[in-house]
Scaffold this active site. Structure first.
Site, PDB file in Angstrom:
ATOM      1  N   ASP A 132       0.820  -1.224   0.000  1.00 29.93           N
ATOM      2  CA  ASP A 132       0.000   0.000   0.000  1.00 29.93           C
ATOM      3  C   ASP A 132       0.851   1.271   0.000  1.00 29.93           C
ATOM      4  OD1 ASP A 132       1.067  -0.097   2.507  1.00 29.93           O
ATOM      5  OD2 ASP A 132      -0.839  -0.025   3.595  1.00 29.93           O
ATOM      6  N   GLY A 133       2.172   1.117  -0.095  1.00 29.65           N
ATOM      7  CA  GLY A 133       3.040   2.301  -0.163  1.00 29.65           C
ATOM      8  C   GLY A 133       3.656   2.693   1.169  1.00 29.65           C
ATOM      9  N   GLN A 148      10.391  27.038   5.834  1.00 24.81           N
ATOM     10  CA  GLN A 148       9.258  27.546   6.627  1.00 24.81           C
ATOM     11  C   GLN A 148       9.718  27.579   8.086  1.00 24.81           C
ATOM     12  OE1 GLN A 148       5.283  25.850   5.388  1.00 24.81           O
ATOM     13  NE2 GLN A 148       6.621  24.494   4.214  1.00 24.81           N
ATOM     14  N   ASP A 196      21.661  37.493  -1.806  1.00 24.31           N
ATOM     15  CA  ASP A 196      20.681  38.212  -0.980  1.00 24.31           C
ATOM     16  C   ASP A 196      21.367  38.582   0.344  1.00 24.31           C
ATOM     17  OD1 ASP A 196      20.345  36.045   0.981  1.00 24.31           O
ATOM     18  OD2 ASP A 196      19.240  35.012  -0.593  1.00 24.31           O
ATOM     19  N   LYS A 249      17.906  41.288  -3.178  1.00 26.99           N
ATOM     20  CA  LYS A 249      16.905  40.368  -3.756  1.00 26.99           C
ATOM     21  C   LYS A 249      15.510  40.566  -3.153  1.00 26.99           C
ATOM     22  CE  LYS A 249      16.072  35.510  -3.014  1.00 26.99           C
ATOM     23  NZ  LYS A 249      16.679  34.211  -2.757  1.00 26.99           N
TER      24      LYS A 249
HETATM   25  C1  R5P Z   1      17.106  32.028  -0.111  1.00 26.94           C
HETATM   26  O1  R5P Z   1      17.035  32.596   0.949  1.00 26.94           O
HETATM   27  C2  R5P Z   1      18.066  30.938  -0.358  1.00 26.94           C
HETATM   28  O2  R5P Z   1      19.321  31.275   0.101  1.00 26.94           O
HETATM   29  C3  R5P Z   1      18.125  30.533  -1.809  1.00 26.94           C
HETATM   30  O3  R5P Z   1      18.578  31.629  -2.563  1.00 26.94           O
HETATM   31  C4  R5P Z   1      16.788  30.132  -2.316  1.00 26.94           C
HETATM   32  O4  R5P Z   1      16.142  29.342  -1.386  1.00 26.94           O
HETATM   33  C5  R5P Z   1      16.914  29.391  -3.613  1.00 26.94           C
HETATM   34  O5  R5P Z   1      15.645  29.094  -4.087  1.00 26.94           O
HETATM   35  P1  R5P Z   1      15.322  29.205  -5.626  1.00 26.94           P
HETATM   36  O6  R5P Z   1      16.391  28.439  -6.355  1.00 26.94           O
HETATM   37  O7  R5P Z   1      13.963  28.572  -5.763  1.00 26.94           O
HETATM   38  O8  R5P Z   1      15.306  30.660  -6.003  1.00 26.94           O
END
Ligand code: R5P
Length: 317
Positions: free
Chosen positions: A43-44, A103, A175, A198
């Protein structure tokens, strides 16, 4: 410690996320990979069976929680549970890439903090310790109520740039969150430091930013923790070119490569894209010079030191 003693005292197991890395780690430590069945019921549901005696052993389970993240996470939890019930003396979850990390706070109402939820799950399953590499945010360490040692890939990435013997370098942080890492590279490589302001447009899109710092006519190294949909890195490359970069090297620890990543990375105008092997590459982007750097030795050394109660931070002095 003689090898025979290490062989007798520790056991290393893995799930299906990265068996190759587990084999490399075992080869470095000269211990056999633990025998286990990690399969599925019809069933996985995940089916685990540890196929050797681990009573009283110091057990390490290597499993990045990379895509398919739910499968790999559940395998990790089930292996931990099996080891606990098999009377392992201590269980360390070795998670080179910690998924669900992004998250890590309630940035809007009515959303979960999955980085904390997963930390709770790992501890509740029975892990005594955790080894992680380049967590998306270092404060995630505090989400665990068990000891966590945070490993870094920067010595491997830094050595690689160093070996390329380039000058006129600017390290560009994609960023503000990666400034500390970029600054470390800039200092060690005698380069300049720059950053992009960014701004995200959604889960996989990034707005065109501005560069703060000098990159005109220079060799630019862009270093990030992960490439997921590649929105951030490709936007950073295009911004760097627009601001006059002569050539660009892109680097990251975790090549998650999902969503539109391949479409975006194929033919990206960079001299090189260097990634670490915290996640195995099932597919490679095309028309780009991709270099995969191994962190297996760092993981193996951290496992050895954990077992022998030796300092892990000294690895990164
Ligand atoms: C952001 O805070 C991370 O350092 C990465 O730049 C980011 O999570 C990369 O995600 P994606 O490739 O989807 O832009």
């Amino acid at each position: 410690m003689p090898d025979g003693k290490l062989r007798n005292e520790i056991r290393i197991f893995c799930g299906n996320a990265h068996p190759k890395q587990a084999e490399q780690v075992c080869a470095y430590l000269d211990v056999p990979l633990g025998a286990a069945e990690v399969g599925r019921f019809p069933d996985g549901e995940i089916k685990i069976r540890i196929l050797e005696d681990i009573r009283g052993r110091d057990v390490f389970i290597l499993q990045p929680t990379s895509p398919p993240v739910n499968d790999h996470l559940m395998e990790l939890l089930a292996i931990i549970d099996a080891c606990k019930r098999a009377s392992a003396q201590r269980i360390t979850a070795v998670i080179p890439y910690y998924g669900y990390a992004r998250q890590d706070r309630k940035h809007e109402g009515r959303v979960p903090i999955t980085a904390k939820l997963v930390a709770n799950l790992i501890a509740t399953a029975g892990a005594d310790r955790v080894l992680c590499m380049d967590l998306h945010a270092t404060q995630i360490q505090g989400f665990f109520d068990i000891p966590l040692d945070h490993l870094y890939a920067w010595p491997v990435l830094l050595q690689h740039v160093h070996d390329m013997k380039m000058d006129n370098l600017t390290i560009l942080s994609p960023d503000p969150g990666r400034m500390k890492l970029a600054n470390r590279f800039a200092q060690k490589l005698n380069g300049e430091l720059a950053v992009i302001d960014k701004r995200r447009k959604g889960d996989s899109d990034v707005e065109k930013g501005h560069v703060v710092g000098d990159i005109k006519g220079r060799t630019v190294v862009i270093v990030d923790d992960m490439i997921s949909t590649a929105g951030s890195i490709t936007q950073a490359v295009h911004t760097a070119l627009e601001f006059g970069a002569r050539e660009i090297i892109t680097m990251c620890t975790h090549p998650v490569f999902c969503g539109r990543a391949f479409e975006r990375l194929n033919g990206l105008p960079v001299k090189e894209l260097a990634v670490c092997d915290t996640i195995p590459l099932k597919k490679r982007p095309e028309n780009i010079n991709l270099v995969v750097l191994s962190v297996s030795e760092v993981l193996a050394e951290a496992i050895r030191r954990t077992h022998l109660n030796e300092s892990i931070s000294k690895l990164f002095d």
